[in-house]
Design a protein around this motif. Structure first.
Motif, short mmCIF file in Angstrom:
data_model
loop_
_atom_site.label_atom_id
_atom_site.label_comp_id
_atom_site.label_asym_id
_atom_site.label_seq_id
_atom_site.Cartn_x
_atom_site.Cartn_y
_atom_site.Cartn_z
N THR A 83 0.84 -1.21 0.00
CA THR A 83 0.00 0.00 0.00
C THR A 83 0.87 1.26 0.00
O THR A 83 0.62 2.21 -0.74
CB THR A 83 -0.91 0.01 1.24
N VAL A 84 1.92 1.23 0.84
CA VAL A 84 2.82 2.38 0.94
C VAL A 84 3.55 2.61 -0.38
O VAL A 84 3.74 3.76 -0.81
CB VAL A 84 3.84 2.16 2.09
N GLY A 90 8.39 10.96 -1.51
CA GLY A 90 8.30 12.30 -0.94
C GLY A 90 7.69 12.29 0.44
O GLY A 90 7.62 11.24 1.10
N ALA A 91 7.24 13.45 0.89
CA ALA A 91 6.69 13.58 2.24
C ALA A 91 5.46 12.70 2.44
O ALA A 91 5.23 12.18 3.54
CB ALA A 91 6.34 15.04 2.51
N GLY A 92 4.67 12.53 1.39
CA GLY A 92 3.48 11.68 1.50
C GLY A 92 3.83 10.24 1.79
O GLY A 92 3.17 9.57 2.57
N ARG A 93 4.91 9.75 1.15
CA ARG A 93 5.37 8.38 1.41
C ARG A 93 5.84 8.24 2.86
O ARG A 93 5.52 7.28 3.53
CB ARG A 93 6.52 8.04 0.45
N SER A 99 2.50 6.36 9.62
CA SER A 99 1.13 6.03 10.01
C SER A 99 0.93 4.52 10.12
O SER A 99 0.34 4.02 11.08
CB SER A 99 0.14 6.61 9.00
N ALA A 100 1.46 3.77 9.13
CA ALA A 100 1.32 2.30 9.15
C ALA A 100 2.03 1.70 10.36
O ALA A 100 1.52 0.80 11.02
CB ALA A 100 1.86 1.71 7.86
N ALA A 148 10.97 0.53 3.73
CA ALA A 148 9.79 1.32 3.35
C ALA A 148 10.14 2.80 3.18
O ALA A 148 9.61 3.48 2.29
CB ALA A 148 8.69 1.16 4.41
N LEU A 149 11.04 3.29 4.03
CA LEU A 149 11.43 4.71 3.96
C LEU A 149 12.49 4.96 2.89
O LEU A 149 12.74 6.11 2.52
CB LEU A 149 11.95 5.18 5.32
N GLY A 150 13.12 3.88 2.42
CA GLY A 150 14.13 4.03 1.37
C GLY A 150 15.37 4.78 1.83
O GLY A 150 15.91 5.61 1.08
#
Length: 204
Positions: A83-84, A90-93, A99-100, A148-150
């Motif tokens: 989902t992510v 960017g900031a949305g990711r 949040s997850a 997930a954050l890369g």
């Protein structure tokens, strides 16, 4: 070709899973004291003898339930990562990842694990059993968050920021145990995600 043993093995696996799911439900809903082999067996719809065949002691049952929670949580994390990944970089990711992670600590799985941690603090034998599980869970959670954050986990700043995010998520999960803390939690997630995104990109 199916062998004569497969149906029995399938029944055994199904019984084991029902016992583990019932253990998690008991821990999350009624606490440690109520999560006995007898209560769990009744909730799972199996005899006490059948429960003890799979898990001879309560400690065996609790340890297996923690392992089951760990595997289930990792499966959830895989689904969350898909989902992510659909969110643009960017900031949305970053916010989606934070949040997850935070929401994963507001589930019945976390509430069940919390009961075990609290009891283990005063029970050295149980603590010795679950510390390796918790260490493995911590390492895997950290690695998944990094992916997930890369970010580059070899960068000490990034490493500590990711760990701080996981610690924050656990703390917010604790705050949600007694009361619904969702409104305040959302504000904190928004603020921390923005701070984290800026700090991570500054660290590169």
């Amino acid at each position: 070709m199916a062998t004569p043993h497969e149906p029995k093995q399938d029944r055994s696996r199904a019984t084991r899973q029902r016992l583990l799911e019932a253990t998690i439900d008991c821990l999350a809903e009624t606490g440690w004291a109520a999560a006995t082999v007898s209560v769990v067996a009744e909730r799972a719809g199996v005899s006490r003898g059948a429960a003890q065949h799979h898990f001879p002691t309560r400690e065996d049952l609790i340890t297996a339930a923690l392992e089951f929670m760990f595997e289930f949580r990792m499966d959830m994390a895989k689904a969350e990562s898909e989902t992510v990944n659909a969110v643009a970089e960017g900031a949305g990711r970053t916010r989606a990842v934070v949040s997850a992670l935070v929401e994963s600590y507001t589930t019945p799985l976390f509430k069940a694990a919390l009961q075990v941690w609290t009891h283990a603090a005063a029970d050295p034998a149980l603590r010795e059993r679950i510390l390796p599980l918790e260490a493995r869970f911590g390492r895997t959670s950290h690695r998944r968050a990094v992916e997930a954050l890369g970010v580059d986990d070899a960068d000490p700043v990034a490493h500590h920021l990711v760990q701080a995010t996981l610690d924050l998520a656990r703390g917010l999960g604790l705050a949600d145990v007694l009361t619904d803390d969702s409104a305040r939690r959302k504000l904190i997630v928004d603020q921390w995600a923005a701070t984290l995104h800026t700090a991570l990109h500054r660290s590169h």
